[in-house]
Enzyme design. Structure first.
Site, short mmCIF file in Angstrom:
data_model
loop_
_atom_site.label_atom_id
_atom_site.label_comp_id
_atom_site.label_asym_id
_atom_site.label_seq_id
_atom_site.Cartn_x
_atom_site.Cartn_y
_atom_site.Cartn_z
N LEU A 8 -22.40 -8.58 -13.45
CA LEU A 8 -22.67 -7.63 -12.37
C LEU A 8 -22.96 -8.39 -11.08
O LEU A 8 -23.97 -9.08 -10.97
CB LEU A 8 -23.86 -6.74 -12.75
CG LEU A 8 -23.72 -5.97 -14.08
CD1 LEU A 8 -24.95 -5.10 -14.31
CD2 LEU A 8 -22.45 -5.13 -14.09
N ALA A 9 -22.08 -8.23 -10.11
CA ALA A 9 -22.20 -8.99 -8.87
C ALA A 9 -21.80 -8.16 -7.66
O ALA A 9 -21.26 -8.68 -6.69
CB ALA A 9 -21.35 -10.25 -8.95
N GLY A 11 -23.95 -6.02 -5.89
CA GLY A 11 -25.04 -5.69 -4.97
C GLY A 11 -24.97 -6.49 -3.68
O GLY A 11 -24.58 -7.65 -3.68
N LYS A 22 -25.12 -12.06 -1.73
CA LYS A 22 -26.28 -12.58 -2.48
C LYS A 22 -25.91 -13.61 -3.53
O LYS A 22 -26.52 -14.70 -3.58
CB LYS A 22 -27.04 -11.43 -3.14
CG LYS A 22 -28.27 -11.92 -3.92
CD LYS A 22 -29.15 -10.80 -4.42
CE LYS A 22 -28.56 -10.07 -5.58
NZ LYS A 22 -29.55 -9.18 -6.23
N GLY A 139 -37.74 -3.43 -15.25
CA GLY A 139 -37.83 -2.37 -16.26
C GLY A 139 -38.73 -2.82 -17.40
O GLY A 139 -38.71 -3.99 -17.80
N ASN A 227 -33.74 -12.02 -5.73
CA ASN A 227 -33.50 -10.93 -4.80
C ASN A 227 -33.88 -11.25 -3.36
O ASN A 227 -33.53 -10.51 -2.45
CB ASN A 227 -34.25 -9.67 -5.24
CG ASN A 227 -33.69 -9.09 -6.52
OD1 ASN A 227 -32.49 -8.85 -6.62
ND2 ASN A 227 -34.54 -8.90 -7.51
N HIS A 362 -22.34 -56.01 8.36
CA HIS A 362 -23.16 -55.47 9.45
C HIS A 362 -22.32 -54.74 10.49
O HIS A 362 -21.29 -55.24 10.93
CB HIS A 362 -23.91 -56.59 10.20
CG HIS A 362 -24.33 -57.74 9.39
ND1 HIS A 362 -25.49 -57.75 8.66
CD2 HIS A 362 -23.75 -58.96 9.19
CE1 HIS A 362 -25.61 -58.92 8.05
NE2 HIS A 362 -24.57 -59.66 8.35
N ASN A 376 -14.01 -61.56 4.26
CA ASN A 376 -15.30 -61.33 4.93
C ASN A 376 -15.05 -60.75 6.32
O ASN A 376 -14.29 -61.32 7.11
CB ASN A 376 -16.09 -62.63 5.05
CG ASN A 376 -17.48 -62.40 5.62
OD1 ASN A 376 -18.42 -62.09 4.90
ND2 ASN A 376 -17.62 -62.55 6.93
N ALA A 422 -14.08 -65.25 16.57
CA ALA A 422 -15.03 -64.25 17.06
C ALA A 422 -14.65 -63.79 18.46
O ALA A 422 -14.18 -64.57 19.29
CB ALA A 422 -16.43 -64.84 17.06
#
Length: 454
Positions: A8-9, A11, A22, A139, A227, A362, A376, A422
């Protein structure tokens, strides 16, 4: 005996105060409806029919072909909702489970125990009950002097005496399928809410001289309905505790379970350590003897054995064995790290294959790239993969050394045993065993500042 299930889905979930349907709210990284349907599947249901209403298409998108569907246009009560499964199930022989889509903690073991009790007792209907610490809103199970089920009374219809009963109906039932659909048409809506109540089917069974049973579970959390946001939080806590205890009992160390968030389908190998503040999302698998450092966030990824992840974010990636990630690294989708790889602090990797033994230690960005074995990558190196319109690939061979503060402008291929000086900006391919230098020559002017001071 054949087994069916109606989930039951339909609501809307007004008390959630949300634009989201929901049952699509998540508990432990998975929607509530997925938790429920997965448990029903694991319990051995041969066919599942999910009753949808508000947000029907989104529920169908979530579940796909795991379920057939019935549509409840108006929310007229649980009995009316179950009738929407008639086209699929009405004439079938067997046992039908009716399960609420907002009970994400229900387990296959409990559903199996309910069905076993139902079938062993040759009942026409069996309700799953529990003792509630606060039964308000549920209930109540009303029993006769001999302890047998007499009635199920909803909160708004209960007398003062009935409201004191703490044994409650979970809203989960097992029915003889043909009896269920035969009696649904006889249910009336002469009650405080003007709805067609599914528990009234049990009253009709008893009136006919049929047999209605109660199966009691000692774990109230399993049948807790969600709920509102408060209940959603409680379900999250209960699910997290269940998941964390499962992993700890299977050889995983959680330093602080109260701050550790692990999705229900995560697989973790023994002797792995999870530090505080970690989030491990759905679709993740972690090997043995691995350490996931504090505040790491891992989703839909595979982490190998003896690997360390330190304060990093990993999404849709794979990490090999004996590898180190972080601290403060980010692995984005399609990042693949081999064995004995190091990806260090403030490194971002996206759609890249970093082979065994390679290091990016890094402050680097590696995107749309392939890095060979034992290569590297120096601090501050960037694969320049985007020209403002298209992405291009960088390929670096094995045993190469990329110096600090370099830009590799893709598309570009660097061979094996290559040395990049570099500070270089590399725009052309570099063959094997080569040095590439692409920077301005340094100019030094001795005494320059002294002259300017005169």
């Amino acid at each position: 005996m054949q087994r069916y299930a109606v989930v039951l889905a339909a609501g809307k979930g007004t008390r959630m105060k949300s634009k989201l349907y929901k049952v699509l709210h998540k508990v432990a990284d998975k929607t509530m409806i997925e938790h429920v349907v997965n448990s029903v599947q694991q319990s051995g249901a041969d066919q599942i029919v999910t009753i949808v209403g508000h947000g029907a298409e989104r529920v169908k998108d979530t579940l796909g072909d795991q379920s057939a569907y019935g549509f409840q246009e108006e929310q007229l009560g649980t009995a009316h909702a179950v009738k929407m499964a008639a086209d699929e199930l009405k004439d079938r022989e067997g046992t039908t489970l009716v399960v609420c889509g907002d009970t994400p903690l229900i387990t296959a073991d409990t559903l199996n125990a309910l069905v076993k009790h139902h079938e062993d007792n040759q009942a026409d209907a069996t309700v799953l009950s529990a003792t509630a610490p606060n039964p308000f809103g549920y209930g109540r199970i009303v029993r006769d002097e001999e302890g047998r089920l007499s009635n199920i009374v909803e909160q708004k219809d209960a007398s003062e005496a009935e409201q004191q009963i703490d044994e409650i109906s979970s809203g989960i039932f097992a029915f003889d399928n043909q009896t269920l659909f035969r009696l649904l048409d006889k249910v009336k809506n002469d009650n405080a809410q003007g709805e067609y109540y599914l528990p009234d089917v049990l009253s009709l069974i008893l009136e006919e001289g049929g047999k209605a049973e109660v199966y009691h579970t000692n774990d109230f959390d399993e049948i807790m309905g969600v709920n509102d946001r408060v209940a959603l939080s409680k379900a999250e806590q209960a699910m997290r505790q269940r998941i964390n205890e499962y992993h700890m009992r299977n050889g995983v160390t959680l330093i602080d379970p109260s701050s550790t968030y692990i999705a229900s389908d995560v697989i973790i190998g023994m002797d792995t350590v999870i530090e505080p503040g970690v989030h491990i999302g759905s679709g993740t698998q972690i090997g043995e003897d691995t350490v996931i450092g504090q505040y790491s966030d891992i989703n839909r990824s595979t982490i190998g054995d003896r690997t360390t992840v330190k304060q990093s974010v990993i999404n849709d990636a794979t990490v090999g064995d004996d590898t180190t990630v972080g601290p403060f690294a980010q692995l984005r989708p399609n990042a693949h790290l081999g064995n004995e790889v190091k990806v260090g602090n403030f490194v971002e990797v996206k759609k890249a294959d970093i082979k065994d033994g390679a290091k990016v230690s890094h402050l680097s960005y590696i995107g749309d790239a392939e890095i060979g074995e034992r290569t590297n990558i120096g601090c501050g190196s960037i694969t320049v993969n985007y020209d403002g319109k298209n992405k291009f690939k960088t390929i670096i061979g094995k045993d190469s050394f990329i110096g600090c503060n370099t830009n590799l402008v893709a598309p570009v291929i660097l061979g094996d045993d290559v040395l990049i000086a570099a500070g270089s900006t590399i725009t052309d391919d570099v063959p094997n065993d080569s040095l590439a230098l692409a920077r301005s020559r340094q100019t030094t002017k001795p005494g320059y500042l002294n002259k300017n001071k005169e």
